[in-house]
Enzyme design. Structure first.
Site, PDB file in Angstrom:
ATOM      1  N   THR A 331       0.826  -1.200   0.000  1.00 51.32           N
ATOM      2  CA  THR A 331       0.000   0.000   0.000  1.00 51.32           C
ATOM      3  C   THR A 331       0.861   1.250   0.000  1.00 51.32           C
ATOM      4  O   THR A 331       2.034   1.224   0.371  1.00 51.32           O
ATOM      5  CB  THR A 331      -0.901   0.061   1.245  1.00 51.32           C
ATOM      6  OG1 THR A 331      -0.103   0.399   2.397  1.00 51.32           O
ATOM      7  CG2 THR A 331      -1.634  -1.240   1.474  1.00 51.32           C
ATOM      8  N   ASP A 332       0.268   2.361  -0.407  1.00 49.58           N
ATOM      9  CA  ASP A 332       0.918   3.653  -0.218  1.00 49.58           C
ATOM     10  C   ASP A 332       1.015   3.920   1.285  1.00 49.58           C
ATOM     11  O   ASP A 332       0.374   3.262   2.105  1.00 49.58           O
ATOM     12  CB  ASP A 332       0.139   4.762  -0.933  1.00 49.58           C
ATOM     13  CG  ASP A 332       1.055   5.860  -1.441  1.00 49.58           C
ATOM     14  OD1 ASP A 332       2.118   6.091  -0.808  1.00 49.58           O
ATOM     15  OD2 ASP A 332       0.727   6.499  -2.451  1.00 49.58           O
ATOM     16  N   TRP A 333       1.770   4.927   1.653  1.00 52.37           N
ATOM     17  CA  TRP A 333       2.140   5.124   3.052  1.00 52.37           C
ATOM     18  C   TRP A 333       1.002   5.756   3.869  1.00 52.37           C
ATOM     19  O   TRP A 333       0.400   6.750   3.463  1.00 52.37           O
ATOM     20  CB  TRP A 333       3.380   6.003   3.120  1.00 52.37           C
ATOM     21  CG  TRP A 333       4.692   5.267   3.178  1.00 52.37           C
ATOM     22  CD1 TRP A 333       5.744   5.580   3.988  1.00 52.37           C
ATOM     23  CD2 TRP A 333       5.116   4.118   2.434  1.00 52.37           C
ATOM     24  NE1 TRP A 333       6.788   4.695   3.786  1.00 52.37           N
ATOM     25  CE2 TRP A 333       6.419   3.789   2.845  1.00 52.37           C
ATOM     26  CE3 TRP A 333       4.498   3.324   1.473  1.00 52.37           C
ATOM     27  CZ2 TRP A 333       7.142   2.703   2.323  1.00 52.37           C
ATOM     28  CZ3 TRP A 333       5.205   2.238   0.946  1.00 52.37           C
ATOM     29  CH2 TRP A 333       6.498   1.945   1.372  1.00 52.37           C
ATOM     30  N   LEU A 335      -2.066   4.431   5.257  1.00 52.33           N
ATOM     31  CA  LEU A 335      -3.495   4.217   5.025  1.00 52.33           C
ATOM     32  C   LEU A 335      -4.266   3.960   6.313  1.00 52.33           C
ATOM     33  O   LEU A 335      -5.479   4.127   6.352  1.00 52.33           O
ATOM     34  CB  LEU A 335      -3.720   3.025   4.083  1.00 52.33           C
ATOM     35  CG  LEU A 335      -3.953   3.358   2.607  1.00 52.33           C
ATOM     36  CD1 LEU A 335      -2.726   3.970   1.992  1.00 52.33           C
ATOM     37  CD2 LEU A 335      -4.357   2.096   1.846  1.00 52.33           C
TER      38      LEU A 335
END
Length: 630
Positions: A331-333, A335
Site C-alpha cells: 500500500t501507499d504510506w 493508510l
C-alpha cells in the site's frame, strides 16, 4: 579454509554460507543457499512464527543519524525507534529518508543488518528502500534532492528527451549508487499520467503519453532490476496502480480534500496501459494509490468508492486475477494510522473507510489482496486478527511467500552487508555526474527563439554580457559569458523561475506539494516586463508541472523550459555546448479557465493551449559561435 564476510558470516569453498546465530562461535547453515529460491522460501516459511510473518508485512520509515551510528537514530514523533522496529516488532522492510555521507550511510546500513540478523529468531535481513533521490525535488512524502549521488533531471526531463537508452543508463547508474550504500529497493518508477495540469506530482511522471510512459518505464526496470532479479539488482515498486493523475480539481489524495479520482472522459483503460506493460515484463512490487474512484465501473459493475489500497475489485479482481500479477502489492504510506512530521499531522488516508477502526482497516486491506502496509508499524494487529480467526494464517503465508522471494532473489540472505571502505568511491563518480548534467542540458525544451539583430537569440554566443539575478557570475564565466551587474550593461538577461503554486501548510507534507493555481503573480509579470524593456530576456521556467506562461511569453525573446537542471546544465543548453533536444512532456495551457474546463483523465484536454504536447524548437548552430550576436 574459509573466507570471512563479517563477524557473523562464514563462506566455505563449496559456497555454503554459515552464520554465528548467538555469538558463541557455533556456525549454523544460513537458509540453505544451495537450494532454488522457491525451495528456500518454503523451507523458511515453514519455520517462521506468526509474529515474524506479521513483521514482514510492514514497511516502515526511518532516518539515519548523521553520525552513521544506529545508536544515534531518533524516532519520528509517535513512532518507534529503529531498534524497536527491527528487534521487537520484527519489521525488516525499511524506507530510509535522511541519509549521511556514503561512508557513514554504509556504516549505518551494516549496523542495521547486524541488528536484524542477530536479534530476530531467524535472522531475516532488512530490505532497505528509498523514494527517488537523484534529482532536484525535495518532498519527504515523494522524493529527495540528489546530495551524495549524481544529479539527473526529474522523470519529466527524461520524457522530454524520450530516449529509452538514456533512461536505461540512468537507472543502471542509480542502481550502482544505491547498492553501494545498501539500498536494495526503489519505491519507483511512477507510471501515472500527467493529464491534470494542476496535479502536484507530475514532476515524478514520464508525462502525459501512455505509450512513452510505458516504454521509458520498461527501460527503467531494465536498469534497476535487470532480468531476472539478482544479487546486483535494486527491486522496483511501480506506482500508483491503476494510475494516479486524474484527480478531481487536480488535488492530491495525500490530503482529505483531494481524495476523489475521476474519469469524466472514460479514460480508465488509457491510464492502466503502462501497468499492463510492466506486469507483462515482470516487476517486483506494485503500489496502489490513495485515490478513491468516483463513478468508475469495471466489467459493468460499479467499483466500490474506497481508496484503491482497500479495494478488492481493483487489487484482487483487476490486478491479481485479470492482469495475472503475482508479485508484492504494498500500500501507499499511511493508510491506517495518523502520520506526524515537522509538527504537522496528516490523517490516515483511509478514504471511504474513515469510520472503520484501525483493526478493521487492516483486515479490509488484507482482504483486498495487499501484501504489505506502507508507512505502518503495527504487526501485532495482524497477529490479533489471526488469533480471532478473522484472517487465516494461510492468507498471511501467501503474502509472506511473495516478500521472502524478493529478499532471496536479491541475495540478502547470502550477504546483506556492504563495503564501507569503498562506498564513497562508488557514488557520484565523475562520469556519473557528467552523464547526469548532460541529460539535464539535453532535456531543456526551447519554446521560443526570436530574432535579435537578424539572428535567433539562441544559442548564446561566447562573450555576450549576461545579467542574471539567479545564475552566479562564476557559472556564467565558466560558460564563456561575461557577467553584467546591471541590466543596462547587458546584451541579454536570463531569468530562472519556478512554476507557480499555492503555498499550503495545514497538513503534514502539504507545503511540499506544489498544487493549485498555475498563473504567475502580477509582481512576477511586471518584473519580467520591466527587465525586457531594457534588454532581451531568456526566460527559463522550471516546470515541475505545467505553468501558464501566457502573460510572460510576449515579453521574452526566448523561452527554454527545464525539468530539474543546475545552472551549468542550463548554460550548456543555452550556449549550444549540449544540444537541447527536449520536447514538452505535457501541454501548456493558455489560462486557468481552460484548465478548469478540461477533463482530468484526458491527456492534453485544454482548449487552445499556448504550447502543445511534444512542442520544442531545434537550435541551429552559428558558423562562428565566438562572436556575440546582439
Amino acid at each position: 579454509m574459509s573466507v570471512d564476510l563479517t563477524p557473523e558470516f562464514l563462506r566455505t569453498p563449496d559456497g555454503t554460507v554459515y552464520r554465528d546465530l548467538n555469538g558463541n562461535g557455533i556456525m549454523d547453515p544460513y537458509e540453505n543457499p544451495g537450494l532454488p529460491v522457491a525451495e528456500r522460501v518454503e523451507d523458511l516459511l515453514g519455520r517462521l512464527s506468526l509474529e515474524e510473518k506479521a513483521g514482514l508485512m510492514f514497511h516502515s520509515v526511518v532516518s539515519a543519524a548523521e553520525s552513521g551510528r544506529l545508536a544515534d537514530d531518533e524516532p519520528r514523533p509517535g513512532r518507534s525507534g529503529t531498534h524497536e522496529l527491527v528487534s521487537e516488532k520484527l519489521i525488516n522492510h525499511v524506507n530510509v529518508h535522511q541519509l549521511p555521507t556514503p561512508t557513514l550511510a554504509a556504516r549505518w546500513v551494516n549496523e542495521l543488518q547486524r541488528l536484524a540478523v542477530s536479534s530476530s529468531p531467524h535472522g531475516i535481513p532488512v530490505t532497505l528502500s528509498t523514494d527517488p533521490r537523484h534529482s532536484f525535488a525535495e518532498n519527504w512524502g515523494a522524493s529527495f534532492m540528489a546530495v551524495h549521488f549524481s544529479a539527473w533531471p526529474e522523470p519529466l526531463g527524461f520524457a522530454a528527451i524520450g530516449d529509452e537508452q538514456l533512461v536505461r543508463q540512468f537507472a543502471g547508474i542509480a542502481r550502482a549508487e544505491y547498492t553501494a550504500i545498501g539500498i536494495r529497493a526503489a519505491l519507483h518508477p511512477t507510471l501515472d499520467l500527467a493529464t491534470e495540469p494542476r496535479w502536484a506530482r507530475q514532476y515524478g511522471t514520464f508525462g502525459q503519453d501512455n505509450d512513452l510512459v510505458a516504454r521509458l518505464a520498461l527501460a527503467y526496470l531494465d536498469g534497476f532490476e535487470g532480468e531476472p532479479l539478482n544479487g546486483d539488482s535494486v527491486a522496483c515498486m511501480a506506482k500508483h496502480f491503476p494510475g494516479g493523475g486524474p484527480q478531481q480539481d487536480g488535488e492530491d489524495p495525500h490530503f482529505p480534500y483531494g481524495r476523489e479520482q475521476v474519469y469524466p472522459g472514460g479514460m480508465f483503460e488509457h491510464h492502466l496501459e503502462p501497468f499492463k506493460r510492466v506486469i507483462a515484463r515482470g516487476v517486483s512490487a506494485i503500489m496502489p494509490y490513495y485515490g478513491l474512484p468516483v463513478g468508475l465501473e469495471l466489467d459493468g459493475e460499479p467499483v466500490e468508492q474506497v481508496g484503491f489500497g482497500y479495494n478488492r475489485q481493483i487489487i484482487t479482481g483487476l490486478l491479481r486475477e485479470k492482469l495475472g500479477y503475482d508479485g508484492v502489492v504494498c500500500t501507499d504510506w499511511g493508510l491506517v494510522t495518523e502520520s506526524n512530521l515537522f509538527g504537522r499531522q496528516l490523517p490516515p488516508r483511509a478514504w471511504g473507510v474513515e469510520d472503520l477502526s484501525v483493526e478493521e482497516r487492516i483486515l479490509k486491506i488484507v482482504e483486498a489482496g495487499c501484501d504489505q502496509f506502507g508507512g505502518e508499524e503495527c504487526p501485532e494487529l495482524i497477529v490479533n486478527l489471526v488469533h480471532k480467526a478473522l484472517i487465516r494464517e494461510e492468507r498471511i503465508d501467501a503474502s509472506v511467500r511473495r516478500l521472502l522471494k524478493v529478499k532471496f532473489e536479491l541475495g540478502l540472505f547470502d550477504n546483506p552487508y556492504v563495503d564501507e571502505a569503498h562506498a564513497e568511491a562508488r557514488t557520484a563518480l565523475p562520469e556519473y555526474v557528467e552523464a547526469g548534467r548532460r541529460a539535464q542540458a539535453r532535456s531543456v525544451t526551447v519554446l521560443k527563439n526570436d530574432m535579435v539583430n537578424g539572428a535567433p537569440l539562441l544559442p548564446l554566443a561566447r562573450g555576450l554580457r549576461v545579467y542574471s539575478a539567479e545564475i552566479s557570475p562564476d557559472a556564467l564565466a565558466m560558460a564563456g559569458l561575461r557577467p553584467a551587474t546591471e541590466p543596462g550593461d547587458a546584451d541579454v538577461a536570463i531569468v530562472r523561475l519556478n512554476a507557480p503554486f499555492e503555498y499550503r501548510d495545514r497538513y503534514m507534507l502539504e507545503a511540499s506539494f506544489h498544487a493549485g493555481n498555475l498563473e504567475f503573480g502580477d509582481e512576477t509579470v511586471i518584473s519580467v516586463k520591466r527587465l525586457a524593456d531594457k534588454v532581451p530576456v531568456v526566460l527559463v521556467p522550471h516546470l515541475d508541472r505545467p505553468a501558464i506562461l501566457t502573460p510572460l511569453e510576449p515579453n521574452c525573446t526566448a523561452v527554454a523550459a527545464v525539468y530539474g537542471a543546475c545552472d551549468e546544465a542550463v548554460l550548456q543548453a543555452l550556449t549550444g555546448d549540449v544540444d537541447p533536444v527536449g520536447r514538452l512532456p505535457f501541454q501548456l495551457p493558455r489560462s486557468n479557465a481552460s484548465v478548469a474546463s478540461s477533463r482530468p483523465d484526458v491527456p492534453g484536454d485544454t482548449d487552445d493551449p499556448l504550447y502543445e504536447y511534444g512542442f520544442g524548437l531545434e537550435l541551429r548552430q552559428r558558423a562562428d559561435m565566438s562572436e556575440p550576436s546582439p
